[in-house]
Design a protein around this motif. Sequence first.
Motif, PDB file in Angstrom:
ATOM      1  N   LYS A  87     -22.402  16.074 -12.857  1.00 22.74           N
ATOM      2  CA  LYS A  87     -21.362  16.508 -11.931  1.00 22.74           C
ATOM      3  C   LYS A  87     -20.987  17.971 -12.152  1.00 22.74           C
ATOM      4  CE  LYS A  87     -19.194  12.123 -11.007  1.00 22.74           C
ATOM      5  NZ  LYS A  87     -17.975  11.369 -10.993  1.00 22.74           N
ATOM      6  N   THR A  88     -20.659  18.622 -11.074  1.00 23.48           N
ATOM      7  CA  THR A  88     -20.167  19.981 -11.156  1.00 23.48           C
ATOM      8  C   THR A  88     -18.665  19.929 -11.402  1.00 23.48           C
ATOM      9  OG1 THR A  88     -19.682  20.103  -8.805  1.00 23.48           O
ATOM     10  CG2 THR A  88     -21.904  20.763  -9.507  1.00 23.48           C
ATOM     11  N   LEU A  89     -18.085  21.050 -11.763  1.00 19.15           N
ATOM     12  CA  LEU A  89     -16.642  21.114 -11.976  1.00 19.15           C
ATOM     13  C   LEU A  89     -15.895  20.740 -10.702  1.00 19.15           C
ATOM     14  CD1 LEU A  89     -14.154  21.825 -13.682  1.00 19.15           C
ATOM     15  CD2 LEU A  89     -14.456  24.198 -12.959  1.00 19.15           C
ATOM     16  N   ILE A  90     -16.357  21.237  -9.565  1.00 18.26           N
ATOM     17  CA  ILE A  90     -15.686  20.948  -8.295  1.00 18.26           C
ATOM     18  C   ILE A  90     -15.703  19.455  -8.014  1.00 18.26           C
ATOM     19  CG2 ILE A  90     -15.829  21.277  -5.791  1.00 18.26           C
ATOM     20  CD1 ILE A  90     -16.810  24.151  -6.424  1.00 18.26           C
ATOM     21  N   ARG A  91     -16.826  18.810  -8.262  1.00 17.35           N
ATOM     22  CA  ARG A  91     -16.944  17.359  -8.032  1.00 17.35           C
ATOM     23  C   ARG A  91     -16.050  16.586  -9.008  1.00 17.35           C
ATOM     24  NH1 ARG A  91     -18.099  13.036  -4.851  1.00 17.35           N
ATOM     25  NH2 ARG A  91     -18.973  11.417  -6.125  1.00 17.35           N
ATOM     26  N   ALA A  92     -16.029  17.011 -10.272  1.00 17.02           N
ATOM     27  CA  ALA A  92     -15.198  16.333 -11.270  1.00 17.02           C
ATOM     28  C   ALA A  92     -13.718  16.438 -10.905  1.00 17.02           C
ATOM     29  CB  ALA A  92     -15.444  16.941 -12.651  1.00 17.02           C
ATOM     30  N   LEU A  93     -13.292  17.618 -10.468  1.00 22.20           N
ATOM     31  CA  LEU A  93     -11.890  17.807 -10.084  1.00 22.20           C
ATOM     32  C   LEU A  93     -11.552  16.987  -8.844  1.00 22.20           C
ATOM     33  CD1 LEU A  93     -11.476  21.626 -10.745  1.00 22.20           C
ATOM     34  CD2 LEU A  93     -10.667  19.730 -12.140  1.00 22.20           C
ATOM     35  N   ALA A  94     -12.471  16.929  -7.908  1.00 20.44           N
ATOM     36  CA  ALA A  94     -12.247  16.125  -6.708  1.00 20.44           C
ATOM     37  C   ALA A  94     -12.103  14.647  -7.073  1.00 20.44           C
ATOM     38  CB  ALA A  94     -13.386  16.319  -5.713  1.00 20.44           C
ATOM     39  N   ASP A  95     -12.930  14.156  -7.998  1.00 24.40           N
ATOM     40  CA  ASP A  95     -12.832  12.766  -8.436  1.00 24.40           C
ATOM     41  C   ASP A  95     -11.500  12.487  -9.123  1.00 24.40           C
ATOM     42  OD1 ASP A  95     -15.350  12.338  -7.409  1.00 24.40           O
ATOM     43  OD2 ASP A  95     -16.348  12.166  -9.366  1.00 24.40           O
ATOM     44  N   LEU A  96     -11.086  13.408 -10.002  1.00 25.30           N
ATOM     45  CA  LEU A  96      -9.797  13.235 -10.680  1.00 25.30           C
ATOM     46  C   LEU A  96      -8.649  13.208  -9.679  1.00 25.30           C
ATOM     47  CD1 LEU A  96     -10.114  15.501 -13.835  1.00 25.30           C
ATOM     48  CD2 LEU A  96      -9.593  13.062 -13.818  1.00 25.30           C
ATOM     49  N   LYS A  97      -8.662  14.146  -8.745  1.00 23.23           N
ATOM     50  CA  LYS A  97      -7.588  14.196  -7.750  1.00 23.23           C
ATOM     51  C   LYS A  97      -7.586  12.941  -6.880  1.00 23.23           C
ATOM     52  CE  LYS A  97      -7.072  19.186  -7.656  1.00 23.23           C
ATOM     53  NZ  LYS A  97      -7.165  20.410  -6.876  1.00 23.23           N
ATOM     54  N   ALA A  98      -8.762  12.402  -6.573  1.00 21.60           N
ATOM     55  CA  ALA A  98      -8.834  11.169  -5.784  1.00 21.60           C
ATOM     56  C   ALA A  98      -8.232   9.998  -6.556  1.00 21.60           C
ATOM     57  CB  ALA A  98     -10.283  10.866  -5.403  1.00 21.60           C
ATOM     58  N   MET A  99      -8.524   9.913  -7.863  1.00 19.30           N
ATOM     59  CA  MET A  99      -7.940   8.854  -8.692  1.00 19.30           C
ATOM     60  C   MET A  99      -6.418   8.985  -8.749  1.00 19.30           C
ATOM     61  SD  MET A  99     -10.407   8.270 -11.949  1.00 19.30           S
ATOM     62  CE  MET A  99     -11.548   9.633 -12.011  1.00 19.30           C
ATOM     63  N   LEU A 100      -5.947  10.211  -8.920  1.00 13.80           N
ATOM     64  CA  LEU A 100      -4.504  10.444  -8.982  1.00 13.80           C
ATOM     65  C   LEU A 100      -3.839  10.135  -7.646  1.00 13.80           C
ATOM     66  CD1 LEU A 100      -4.533  13.719 -11.056  1.00 13.80           C
ATOM     67  CD2 LEU A 100      -3.780  11.468 -11.839  1.00 13.80           C
ATOM     68  N   LYS A 101      -4.482  10.509  -6.561  1.00 15.15           N
ATOM     69  CA  LYS A 101      -3.920  10.235  -5.243  1.00 15.15           C
ATOM     70  C   LYS A 101      -3.823   8.732  -4.999  1.00 15.15           C
ATOM     71  CE  LYS A 101      -4.411  11.243  -0.305  1.00 15.15           C
ATOM     72  NZ  LYS A 101      -3.397  10.319  -0.008  1.00 15.15           N
ATOM     73  N   ALA A 102      -4.840   8.000  -5.415  1.00 18.75           N
ATOM     74  CA  ALA A 102      -4.812   6.545  -5.241  1.00 18.75           C
ATOM     75  C   ALA A 102      -3.624   5.942  -5.991  1.00 18.75           C
ATOM     76  CB  ALA A 102      -6.120   5.929  -5.723  1.00 18.75           C
ATOM     77  N   GLY A 103      -3.389   6.406  -7.215  1.00 14.60           N
ATOM     78  CA  GLY A 103      -2.239   5.921  -7.979  1.00 14.60           C
ATOM     79  C   GLY A 103      -0.912   6.344  -7.374  1.00 14.60           C
ATOM     80  N   ALA A 104      -0.859   7.566  -6.878  1.00 11.09           N
ATOM     81  CA  ALA A 104       0.372   8.065  -6.258  1.00 11.09           C
ATOM     82  C   ALA A 104       0.664   7.321  -4.961  1.00 11.09           C
ATOM     83  CB  ALA A 104       0.261   9.566  -5.997  1.00 11.09           C
ATOM     84  N   ASP A 105      -0.378   7.017  -4.194  1.00 10.66           N
ATOM     85  CA  ASP A 105      -0.190   6.273  -2.945  1.00 10.66           C
ATOM     86  C   ASP A 105       0.357   4.876  -3.209  1.00 10.66           C
ATOM     87  OD1 ASP A 105      -1.068   8.430  -1.476  1.00 10.66           O
ATOM     88  OD2 ASP A 105      -3.087   7.621  -1.134  1.00 10.66           O
ATOM     89  N   LYS A 106       0.063   4.332  -4.385  1.00  3.63           N
ATOM     90  CA  LYS A 106       0.582   3.012  -4.759  1.00  3.63           C
ATOM     91  C   LYS A 106       1.970   3.107  -5.393  1.00  3.63           C
ATOM     92  CE  LYS A 106      -3.996   1.102  -5.625  1.00  3.63           C
ATOM     93  NZ  LYS A 106      -4.929   0.632  -6.651  1.00  3.63           N
ATOM     94  N   GLY A 107       2.495   4.338  -5.516  1.00  3.46           N
ATOM     95  CA  GLY A 107       3.823   4.531  -6.092  1.00  3.46           C
ATOM     96  C   GLY A 107       3.853   4.436  -7.604  1.00  3.46           C
TER      97      GLY A 107
END
Length: 172
Positions: A99-119
Amino acid sequence: IILVCIPENQSMQTAYRCLFILAIISCSCLGNVNAQVIPKTLYHDGSREQREVQGLIDHSIGIAERMLEKQGAYTPYAAALTVSDSNVIIEGYSDTKEKTLIRALADLKAMLKAGADKGMYKAVVVFFDVTVTDPETNLPTDAIAAYTEQMNTNGCYTFYFPYKKTELKGFV
């Protein structure tokens, strides 16, 4: 249509950066964008938001520091402050070579967004290694970048913690 003029003494890298920024702005303009003027910074001294984000950074930046001491580098990771005020660490990925840095950051942000969307989270921070220009010396320097976001606010910040590598895989 936007015309960008790059002076002759500027590098092609600067031109590409400008074009990349313009592409992001153009894409942002295509969707529904609700802009709001924020009259002050979100993390003013003594605010709840400032205390939460500072505590989250203080609690989790040590992972990057330990990895820099041990192996001279670290992979991007994230930390989150849960609604019950506990800190959790989120590793972005295990297949670091693929993975590239951009892809890794996108994956992390997606995981965080999923958790944030669940409150689940009140605040999040993503740590990654960057090279920035020191404003005092105008020379490049390595830094730990901490991208922070507070839930239910309209803003985010990236904080930079410069460091220098030493001969024995350590850092200052």
